[in-house]
Enzyme design. Structure first.
Site, PDB file in Angstrom:
ATOM      1  N   GLU A  32       0.805  -1.223   0.000  1.00 60.63           N
ATOM      2  CA  GLU A  32       0.000   0.000   0.000  1.00 60.63           C
ATOM      3  C   GLU A  32       0.839   1.275   0.000  1.00 60.63           C
ATOM      4  OE1 GLU A  32      -3.988  -1.705   2.212  1.00 60.63           O
ATOM      5  OE2 GLU A  32      -2.291  -1.091   3.458  1.00 60.63           O
ATOM      6  N   ASP A 219     -12.471  -6.485  -2.708  1.00 62.10           N
ATOM      7  CA  ASP A 219     -13.422  -7.592  -2.712  1.00 62.10           C
ATOM      8  C   ASP A 219     -14.744  -7.102  -2.135  1.00 62.10           C
ATOM      9  OD1 ASP A 219     -13.565  -8.325   0.358  1.00 62.10           O
ATOM     10  OD2 ASP A 219     -11.445  -8.019  -0.105  1.00 62.10           O
TER      11      ASP A 219
END
Length: 249
Positions: A32, A219
């Site tokens: 990230e 997701d």
């Protein structure tokens, strides 16, 4: 001698006060933040305990970039160090999350308008879920200015149809259950669920540091979450990094 000492102290005090505030960029995992690191100039690595901070400039702005680690304790510890050791004037937390709003799909982005800790449970005392003892609200509210800036950059990077704002719910759980997702959406009106943002928000509020949380959906946080998460992790993290690079101009 006294006058010389006083003059030196005055200069030191002025320089300390005049030092520009840094923009903190935080992600929970290496993936990230790793897209930001090559862009940093005048890079200096600093370690506190075993926690590594990358200090330098991004687009000629002073920044400090770090990986918090996963979970609320890691996020709170990292935010405290940023507040006390790095003269931070704002915090951007970036990374991936599960979608809890049914209309969201992988690669969509949620910009935080509020953050809640969904795993705080004092309901036995008559408190609503998520309300921390001593607080009047279970929601932590980020900087309106940073939210607007993040929203503008996200729309520029991804297009308006892939970006929204809303509540982000945090807890020390990886959510991969349809019933739990439905509960989070109903109880908190949460559009995304993750494991750090609200803890960062709680500490940042204590230090009066403006912040925003930017999450790209990896997701739908349902039964397929683990598979989708691993497949999408790198691509979704890259989206978040692209948004930050546009913000820090």
């Amino acid at each position: 001698m006294f006058r010389l000492l006083a003059a030196l102290l005055s200069v030191f005090s002025f320089q300390s006060m005049a030092a520009p505030e840094r923009i903190a960029i935080v992600g929970a995992m290496d993936v990230e933040i790793e897209g930001v690191l090559p862009k940093i100039t005048n890079l200096d690595k600093q370690t506190i305990g075993n926690h590594l901070f990358y200090v330098g400039e991004l687009n000629n702005k002073p920044v400090v970039v770090t990986k918090s680690g996963v979970g609320k304790v890691n996020a709170a510890m990292t935010t405290t160090l940023l507040a006390t050791e790095f003269n931070v004037g704002s915090i951007i937390f970036t990374g991936i999350a599960g979608a809890s709003a049914p209309e969201l799909e992988p690669m969509d982005v949620v910009i935080s308008t509020a953050l809640v800790q969904h795993d705080v449970d004092l309901t036995v005392f008559g408190s609503p879920m998520g309300l921390i003892d001593g607080y009047d609200s279970r929601e932590f509210i980020p900087s309106e200015q940073l939210v607007e800036r993040a929203l503008s950059s996200a729309k520029k990077v991804l297009g308006e149809e892939r970006v929204t704002t809303g509540v982000i719910a945090s807890g020390d759980q990886f959510i991969a259950n349809k019933e739990k997702v439905a509960y989070l959406y109903q109880e908190f009106n949460a559009k995304a669920v993750e494991m750090e943002g609200a803890a960062l928000a709680q500490v940042a509020d204590k230090f009066a540091i403006p912040y925003v949380v930017i999450r790209t959906m990896s997701d739908k946080a349902d039964g397929s979450a683990v598979l989708s998460y691993e497949e999408m992790k790198k691509a979704t993290a890259d989206n978040s990094v692209a948004i930050i690079l546009d913000m820090v101009k």
